[in-house]
Design a protein around this motif. Structure first.
Motif, mmCIF file in Angstrom:
data_model
loop_
_atom_site.group_PDB
_atom_site.id
_atom_site.type_symbol
_atom_site.label_atom_id
_atom_site.label_comp_id
_atom_site.label_asym_id
_atom_site.label_seq_id
_atom_site.Cartn_x
_atom_site.Cartn_y
_atom_site.Cartn_z
ATOM 1 N N ALA A 1 20.579 27.239 5.874
ATOM 2 C CA ALA A 1 19.710 26.078 5.711
ATOM 3 C C ALA A 1 20.297 25.097 4.698
ATOM 4 O O ALA A 1 20.274 23.881 4.913
ATOM 5 C CB ALA A 1 18.313 26.535 5.275
ATOM 6 N N ALA B 1 23.008 23.145 6.322
ATOM 7 C CA ALA B 1 22.499 22.081 7.193
ATOM 8 C C ALA B 1 22.023 20.884 6.385
ATOM 9 O O ALA B 1 22.243 19.729 6.769
ATOM 10 C CB ALA B 1 21.359 22.620 8.061
ATOM 11 N N VAL B 2 21.382 21.151 5.249
ATOM 12 C CA VAL B 2 20.931 20.064 4.380
ATOM 13 C C VAL B 2 22.131 19.315 3.812
ATOM 14 O O VAL B 2 22.147 18.078 3.761
ATOM 15 C CB VAL B 2 20.050 20.616 3.242
ATOM 16 C CG1 VAL B 2 19.791 19.557 2.183
ATOM 17 C CG2 VAL B 2 18.739 21.145 3.800
ATOM 18 N N GLN C 1 24.996 18.921 5.098
ATOM 19 C CA GLN C 1 25.599 18.085 6.134
ATOM 20 C C GLN C 1 24.875 16.740 6.217
ATOM 21 O O GLN C 1 25.515 15.694 6.416
ATOM 22 C CB GLN C 1 25.531 18.788 7.494
ATOM 23 C CG GLN C 1 26.216 20.133 7.557
ATOM 24 C CD GLN C 1 27.683 20.074 7.187
ATOM 25 O OE1 GLN C 1 28.384 19.126 7.501
ATOM 26 N NE2 GLN C 1 28.141 21.087 6.488
ATOM 27 N N GLU C 2 23.547 16.747 6.070
ATOM 28 C CA GLU C 2 22.806 15.494 6.104
ATOM 29 C C GLU C 2 23.209 14.596 4.946
ATOM 30 O O GLU C 2 23.335 13.375 5.104
ATOM 31 C CB GLU C 2 21.294 15.769 6.060
ATOM 32 C CG GLU C 2 20.755 16.531 7.255
ATOM 33 C CD GLU C 2 20.981 15.790 8.552
ATOM 34 O OE1 GLU C 2 20.963 14.542 8.535
ATOM 35 O OE2 GLU C 2 21.176 16.452 9.589
ATOM 36 N N ALA D 1 15.331 15.028 7.800
ATOM 37 C CA ALA D 1 16.068 16.274 8.029
ATOM 38 C C ALA D 1 16.386 16.972 6.718
ATOM 39 O O ALA D 1 16.313 18.202 6.618
ATOM 40 C CB ALA D 1 17.357 15.976 8.792
ATOM 41 N N LEU D 2 16.710 16.183 5.697
ATOM 42 C CA LEU D 2 17.033 16.776 4.396
ATOM 43 C C LEU D 2 15.814 17.470 3.795
ATOM 44 O O LEU D 2 15.907 18.605 3.307
ATOM 45 C CB LEU D 2 17.546 15.675 3.466
ATOM 46 C CG LEU D 2 18.169 16.102 2.135
ATOM 47 C CD1 LEU D 2 19.232 15.087 1.718
ATOM 48 C CD2 LEU D 2 17.117 16.201 1.032
ATOM 49 N N GLY E 1 14.917 20.617 5.981
ATOM 50 C CA GLY E 1 15.857 21.708 5.754
ATOM 51 C C GLY E 1 15.690 22.340 4.383
ATOM 52 O O GLY E 1 15.820 23.560 4.232
ATOM 53 N N ALA F 1 17.016 19.857 10.819
ATOM 54 C CA ALA F 1 17.812 20.795 10.023
ATOM 55 C C ALA F 1 17.278 22.228 10.109
ATOM 56 O O ALA F 1 18.069 23.173 10.219
ATOM 57 C CB ALA F 1 17.890 20.325 8.564
ATOM 58 N N ALA G 1 19.535 25.352 11.352
ATOM 59 C CA ALA G 1 19.708 26.532 10.500
ATOM 60 C C ALA G 1 19.278 27.806 11.208
ATOM 61 O O ALA G 1 19.941 28.852 11.113
ATOM 62 C CB ALA G 1 18.912 26.354 9.204
#
Length: 419
Positions: free
Chosen positions: A142, A145-146, A148-149, A258-259, A262, A313, A317
């Protein structure tokens, strides 16, 4: 909420691997905008800029699973670093030659995309060897994924900063040098050097022989379509409500949602079957796309766009957990790379679909595409629920002798694809 993330970051090598991977992926995250700005600075048309950006994207989609398979076969340093150097060199050729020789420009951009190192899949393969608890690995997915944002938000800003301070040519060169340094930081780390894939059965399909992985790829193709279509549908809405500034706010809100989603998802330790949880998350994702068709005023639309990003996200994840579970033994990097590739392909398909839809029916129909694509993704997950819910039945393994001089037996949760 921060306690779970701090626990991950305190683990030895975790910060180095996370930061190195993000920095190493900067050239990939910024390639499209950097190529467009460079071509325009060279006097090229938007058609040429789009074509070159598309060539990079297609080559990248092809190269990621191929390089991922090579990583599984030969280890990370022997593949990741040469690939990063080759990609940076190809982009340097493009920056030096410009667009005067179009065959060379297309070949250089294709090579840069093809040799982009699969750092993202490599990091996810490393987490189980760095972290010792299953719930920590899930939190790391997770957090990944965060992160990446954040990268996809900061990356374009770095491109425009380089262009404003120096030139579009310098932006291409600087970002790719930074990318090589990030890859170097990762592959020289002890976990990367020690990592070995589990012994694999020779099979030409590699990771694709897993029915569970194929189900995930099919579902996330449509998640990518949904996300790609939003980026196009938002353009005519912004044109009618204030122009580029409004478009920037909408895209920033999508990333912010998304941030936040996630971050909240990763802060909680989830129980239960991840396949069932993924269906719920994708259902919520699809439902949150639907209000975009209301197209209210700017402030409300920004809020709705943020809501549309909240479950992205967490869905990604959760999918990482299932990829690790369903990847055939010895193919974990390739499997993660396939998920990245399918998501990227879906994003490109979504932009391609949304363009004609917007021209025919306006922004309203353009915003209907994400909801429809999200619904199809959910249908794929429902139709393949038995496959995804079935455990592949791989044995839980211990640290292998090649990386454990004491030959200690340590029962672990993972699929056997880490050192």
């Amino acid at each position: 909420m921060a306690a779970g993330y701090l626990e991950i970051l305190r683990a030895r090598h975790a910060v180095r691997l996370l930061v190195g991977t993000l920095v190493g992926r900067l050239p990939n995250a910024t390639a499209a905008i950097a190529i467009v700005l460079f071509v325009r600075a060279e006097g090229g048309t938007y058609t040429l800029a789009g074509a070159l950006a598309a060539v990079y994207g297609v080559a990248n989609a092809v190269g990621q699973p191929v390089l991922g398979r090579l990583v599984d076969l030969y280890g990370q340093p022997r593949v990741q670093l040469p690939a990063a150097l080759a990609s940076a060199l190809a982009m340097a050729v493009f920056a030096g030659a410009g667009t005067s020789a179009l065959p060379l420009a297309h070949a250089a951009v294709a090579a840069a995309g093809l040799f982009t190192p699969p750092l993202e899949g490599g990091l996810r393969a490393l987490w189980p060897s760095v972290l010792r608890k299953e719930e920590q690995v899930h939190t790391a997915y997770a957090m990944d994924a965060v992160a990446q944002e954040v990268m996809f938000t900061v990356g374009p800003l770095l491109v425009t900063l380089c262009v404003s301070l120096w030139s579009a040519q310098a932006a291409l060169l600087v970002l790719n040098v930074i990318g090589v340094l990030g890859a170097l930081c990762v592959v020289l780390s002890p976990p990367s050097r020690a990592w070995r894939s589990a012994p694999r059965e020779a099979h030409w399909l590699g990771a694709l022989r897993s029915p569970g992985l194929l189900a995930l790829l099919g579902a996330f193709l449509f998640v990518g379509i949904a996300l790609g279509s939003i980026t196009v549908a938002a353009v005519p809405y912004a044109d009618d409500h204030g122009g580029d500034a409004v478009y920037g706010w909408l895209m920033a809100a999508l990333g912010l949602g998304a941030l936040v989603g996630g971050s909240v998802y990763g802060a909680r330790r989830w129980t239960g079957e991840p396949a069932r949880r993924l269906r719920v998350l994708v259902a919520l994702l699809a439902v949150c796309y639907l209000p975009l068709t209301l197209m209210p005023g700017v402030a409300a639309m920004v809020a709705l766009t943020a809501l549309a990003g909240v479950f992205l996200a967490p869905s990604i994840a959760c999918a990482f957990v299932l990829v690790d579970r369903h990847a055939p033994r010895g193919t974990v990097t390739e499997a993660f790379s396939w998920l990245v590739t399918m998501f990227t392909v879906g994003h490109s398909v979504g932009t391609g679909i949304a363009g004609p839809v917007v021209e025919a029916g306006g922004a309203l129909w353009g915003f209907a595409v994400p909801g429809a694509a999200g619904g199809v993704s959910l249908l794929v997950l429902l139709a393949t629920g038995r496959v995804l819910g079935t455990s592949p039945g791989r044995a839980v393994i211990a640290a292998r002798s090649e990386n454990d001089p004491n030959r200690a037996v340590e029962p672990r949760f993972s699929s056997g694809d880490q050192a």
